[in-house]
Design a protein around this motif. Structure first.
Motif, PDB file in Angstrom:
ATOM      1  N   PRO A 188      10.195 -14.269  15.257  1.00 21.54           N
ATOM      2  CA  PRO A 188      10.044 -13.001  14.535  1.00 21.54           C
ATOM      3  C   PRO A 188      11.388 -12.448  14.089  1.00 21.54           C
ATOM      4  O   PRO A 188      12.430 -12.882  14.573  1.00 21.54           O
ATOM      5  N   SER A 189      11.347 -11.468  13.188  1.00 22.38           N
ATOM      6  CA  SER A 189      12.574 -10.837  12.705  1.00 22.38           C
ATOM      7  C   SER A 189      12.626  -9.380  13.166  1.00 22.38           C
ATOM      8  O   SER A 189      11.638  -8.824  13.642  1.00 22.38           O
ATOM      9  N   THR A 190      13.801  -8.776  13.007  1.00 18.14           N
ATOM     10  CA  THR A 190      13.990  -7.402  13.485  1.00 18.14           C
ATOM     11  C   THR A 190      13.284  -6.402  12.577  1.00 18.14           C
ATOM     12  O   THR A 190      12.939  -6.696  11.422  1.00 18.14           O
ATOM     13  N   GLY A 191      13.093  -5.192  13.105  1.00 18.04           N
ATOM     14  CA  GLY A 191      12.425  -4.155  12.332  1.00 18.04           C
ATOM     15  C   GLY A 191      13.158  -3.802  11.055  1.00 18.04           C
ATOM     16  O   GLY A 191      12.537  -3.577  10.002  1.00 18.04           O
ATOM     17  N   SER A 192      14.487  -3.765  11.108  1.00 18.93           N
ATOM     18  CA  SER A 192      15.263  -3.436   9.910  1.00 18.93           C
ATOM     19  C   SER A 192      15.160  -4.543   8.869  1.00 18.93           C
ATOM     20  O   SER A 192      15.129  -4.278   7.660  1.00 18.93           O
ATOM     21  N   THR A 193      15.113  -5.803   9.338  1.00 19.01           N
ATOM     22  CA  THR A 193      14.940  -6.929   8.413  1.00 19.01           C
ATOM     23  C   THR A 193      13.588  -6.841   7.721  1.00 19.01           C
ATOM     24  O   THR A 193      13.474  -7.066   6.506  1.00 19.01           O
ATOM     25  N   GLU A 194      12.545  -6.502   8.484  1.00 19.35           N
ATOM     26  CA  GLU A 194      11.218  -6.347   7.896  1.00 19.35           C
ATOM     27  C   GLU A 194      11.208  -5.218   6.867  1.00 19.35           C
ATOM     28  O   GLU A 194      10.523  -5.300   5.848  1.00 19.35           O
ATOM     29  N   LEU A 195      11.991  -4.178   7.131  1.00 17.00           N
ATOM     30  CA  LEU A 195      12.095  -3.071   6.189  1.00 17.00           C
ATOM     31  C   LEU A 195      12.683  -3.552   4.861  1.00 17.00           C
ATOM     32  O   LEU A 195      12.207  -3.173   3.778  1.00 17.00           O
ATOM     33  N   LEU A 196      13.707  -4.401   4.935  1.00 16.42           N
ATOM     34  CA  LEU A 196      14.327  -4.946   3.724  1.00 16.42           C
ATOM     35  C   LEU A 196      13.360  -5.841   2.964  1.00 16.42           C
ATOM     36  O   LEU A 196      13.249  -5.754   1.733  1.00 16.42           O
ATOM     37  N   ILE A 197      12.642  -6.709   3.680  1.00 19.14           N
ATOM     38  CA  ILE A 197      11.678  -7.599   3.025  1.00 19.14           C
ATOM     39  C   ILE A 197      10.606  -6.780   2.309  1.00 19.14           C
ATOM     40  O   ILE A 197      10.258  -7.050   1.147  1.00 19.14           O
ATOM     41  N   ALA A 198      10.076  -5.784   2.987  1.00 24.68           N
ATOM     42  CA  ALA A 198       9.044  -4.940   2.375  1.00 24.68           C
ATOM     43  C   ALA A 198       9.580  -4.236   1.132  1.00 24.68           C
ATOM     44  O   ALA A 198       8.880  -4.108   0.120  1.00 24.68           O
ATOM     45  N   HIS A 199      10.826  -3.794   1.187  1.00 24.20           N
ATOM     46  CA  HIS A 199      11.418  -3.086   0.048  1.00 24.20           C
ATOM     47  C   HIS A 199      11.552  -3.992  -1.169  1.00 24.20           C
ATOM     48  O   HIS A 199      11.160  -3.616  -2.278  1.00 24.20           O
ATOM     49  N   LEU A 200      12.104  -5.188  -0.969  1.00 23.58           N
ATOM     50  CA  LEU A 200      12.340  -6.046  -2.143  1.00 23.58           C
ATOM     51  C   LEU A 200      11.032  -6.558  -2.735  1.00 23.58           C
ATOM     52  O   LEU A 200      10.940  -6.783  -3.950  1.00 23.58           O
ATOM     53  N   LEU A 201       9.988  -6.732  -1.901  1.00 21.79           N
ATOM     54  CA  LEU A 201       8.704  -7.168  -2.446  1.00 21.79           C
ATOM     55  C   LEU A 201       7.971  -6.029  -3.152  1.00 21.79           C
ATOM     56  O   LEU A 201       7.161  -6.269  -4.047  1.00 21.79           O
ATOM     57  N   ALA A 202       8.276  -4.797  -2.743  1.00 19.85           N
ATOM     58  CA  ALA A 202       7.644  -3.640  -3.395  1.00 19.85           C
ATOM     59  C   ALA A 202       8.302  -3.306  -4.729  1.00 19.85           C
ATOM     60  O   ALA A 202       7.698  -2.631  -5.566  1.00 19.85           O
ATOM     61  N   HIS A 203       9.527  -3.772  -4.917  1.00 20.44           N
ATOM     62  CA  HIS A 203      10.264  -3.490  -6.155  1.00 20.44           C
ATOM     63  C   HIS A 203      10.404  -4.791  -6.946  1.00 20.44           C
ATOM     64  O   HIS A 203      11.404  -5.495  -6.855  1.00 20.44           O
ATOM     65  N   ARG A 204       9.380  -5.117  -7.694  1.00 24.31           N
ATOM     66  CA  ARG A 204       9.334  -6.398  -8.408  1.00 24.31           C
ATOM     67  C   ARG A 204      10.436  -6.548  -9.435  1.00 24.31           C
ATOM     68  O   ARG A 204      10.748  -7.647  -9.867  1.00 24.31           O
ATOM     69  N   GLY A 205      11.033  -5.423  -9.830  1.00 22.53           N
ATOM     70  CA  GLY A 205      12.153  -5.508 -10.768  1.00 22.53           C
ATOM     71  C   GLY A 205      13.340  -6.251 -10.199  1.00 22.53           C
ATOM     72  O   GLY A 205      14.215  -6.688 -10.955  1.00 22.53           O
ATOM     73  N   LEU A 206      13.398  -6.401  -8.883  1.00 16.63           N
ATOM     74  CA  LEU A 206      14.471  -7.166  -8.254  1.00 16.63           C
ATOM     75  C   LEU A 206      14.251  -8.668  -8.405  1.00 16.63           C
ATOM     76  O   LEU A 206      15.157  -9.460  -8.097  1.00 16.63           O
ATOM     77  N   GLY A 207      13.045  -9.067  -8.825  1.00 13.36           N
ATOM     78  CA  GLY A 207      12.808 -10.476  -9.132  1.00 13.36           C
ATOM     79  C   GLY A 207      12.223 -11.312  -8.008  1.00 13.36           C
ATOM     80  O   GLY A 207      12.158 -12.537  -8.143  1.00 13.36           O
ATOM     81  N   TRP A 208      11.758 -10.678  -6.921  1.00 14.66           N
ATOM     82  CA  TRP A 208      11.238 -11.429  -5.776  1.00 14.66           C
ATOM     83  C   TRP A 208       9.722 -11.284  -5.673  1.00 14.66           C
ATOM     84  O   TRP A 208       9.167 -10.219  -5.926  1.00 14.66           O
TER      85      TRP A 208
END
Length: 293
Positions: A269-289
């Motif tokens: 598993p990954s840390t809570g802060s890492t999960e926060l980053l993953i959720a953020h970049l997937l929610a902002h499709r303009g970042l390309g992910w």
């Protein structure tokens, strides 16, 4: 001195190759490093160091122990940050590692967007060649890697997101009409680069052995191509401005362009802060992910 501190002293000695180098890194005395490593050798029960001239070097047992020590320290750091991140992910920290091209093209926008939303998350970035990054993830020295596809034998990790990446052959417009893959000079990245490995694999596929010039960075390779010193295989994202300006042109070659998507890979598993980053970049499709799979 705690076991953790002794392990850190030993790992720094292994990394720097000297007692003095380890002492400088940790801001302690050389005698403190020698004492820590001596205590570890006694605890393990086998010599970890050999005298070598005026310095020291790791024994085979010491080299093996150093690998485990790096993993132990990485797990300990990860455990501490996981505990903090579980309690308050928005005030945690994330250790990110990226290959050079991704570090130049993708990470700035990603971090700017994320830290703009979560300014109290500390993000630490390490940029290196792909051969250096995956062992860091395996040893829990980083939480997330941004690179090409991870090695098949890498265990206990998760591919979380992917982003398009197209590799094309480019050169100065003057070489466009005399480009011949087998005889034109190719500009290559340093050893350990994923793009270099892909280029070499392309040579093998085409059964060619062209002249080569090796340069030490992505920027140097692109600059040399613009100057007309040769051609290179490069991410289209990295040279889009030069293509638009006409200082570089895309060259036709069997087998190119190649699709080599970027991957974001985390511990599992990954840390809570890492999960926060993953959720953020997937929610902002303009970042390309987009989500993996």
């Amino acid at each position: 001195m705690t076991t953790n501190a002794r392990l850190r002293a030993f790992v720094e000695l292994a990394n720097t190759g000297s007692v003095r180098g380890a002492a400088l890194r940790l801001v302690v005395t050389e005698s403190a490093i020698s004492s820590a490593v001596g205590s570890l050798s006694t605890e393990v029960g086998v010599p970890l160091l050999d005298r070598h001239g005026r310095g020291v070097r790791l024994t085979p047992a010491g080299k093996r122990y150093a690998d485990y020590a790096r993993t132990i320290l990485g797990l300990h750091d990860e455990a501490v940050r996981a505990a903090h991140g579980e309690a308050d992910p928005e005030h945690g920290s994330i250790r990110i590692a990226a290959v050079t091209t991704a570090g130049e093209l993708l990470i700035p926008a990603l971090l700017a967007s994320f830290t703009g939303r979560y300014p109290d998350v500390e993000c630490k970035l390490h940029v290196a060649s792909r051969t250096g990054l995956w062992p860091m993830l395996a040893r829990h020295e980083v939480d997330m890697v941004v690179a090409g596809r991870p090695p098949a034998d890498l265990r206990q990790v998760r591919i979380r997101a992917v982003s398009p990446n197209t590799l094309i052959v480019v050169g100065n417009p003057r070489v466009q009409h005399r480009f011949a893959a087998a005889t034109t000079t190719w500009l290559l990245r340093e050893s350990g680069s994923g793009t270099r490995a892909t280029t070499v694999a392309l040579f093998e596929e085409l059964d060619i052995a062209p002249p080569q010039m090796v340069l030490g960075s992505q920027g140097a390779v692109v600059a040399a191509a613009i100057a007309g010193l040769g051609v290179t295989l490069v991410s289209r994202q990295a040279v889009q401005r030069d293509l638009d300006a006409g200082t570089l042109v895309e060259l036709r070659l069997p087998g190119a362009p190649l699709e080599r998507p970027w991957h974001i890979v985390t511990q599992s598993p990954s840390t809570g802060s890492t999960e926060l980053l993953i959720a953020h970049l997937l929610a902002h499709r303009g970042l390309g992910w987009v989500p993996a799979g």
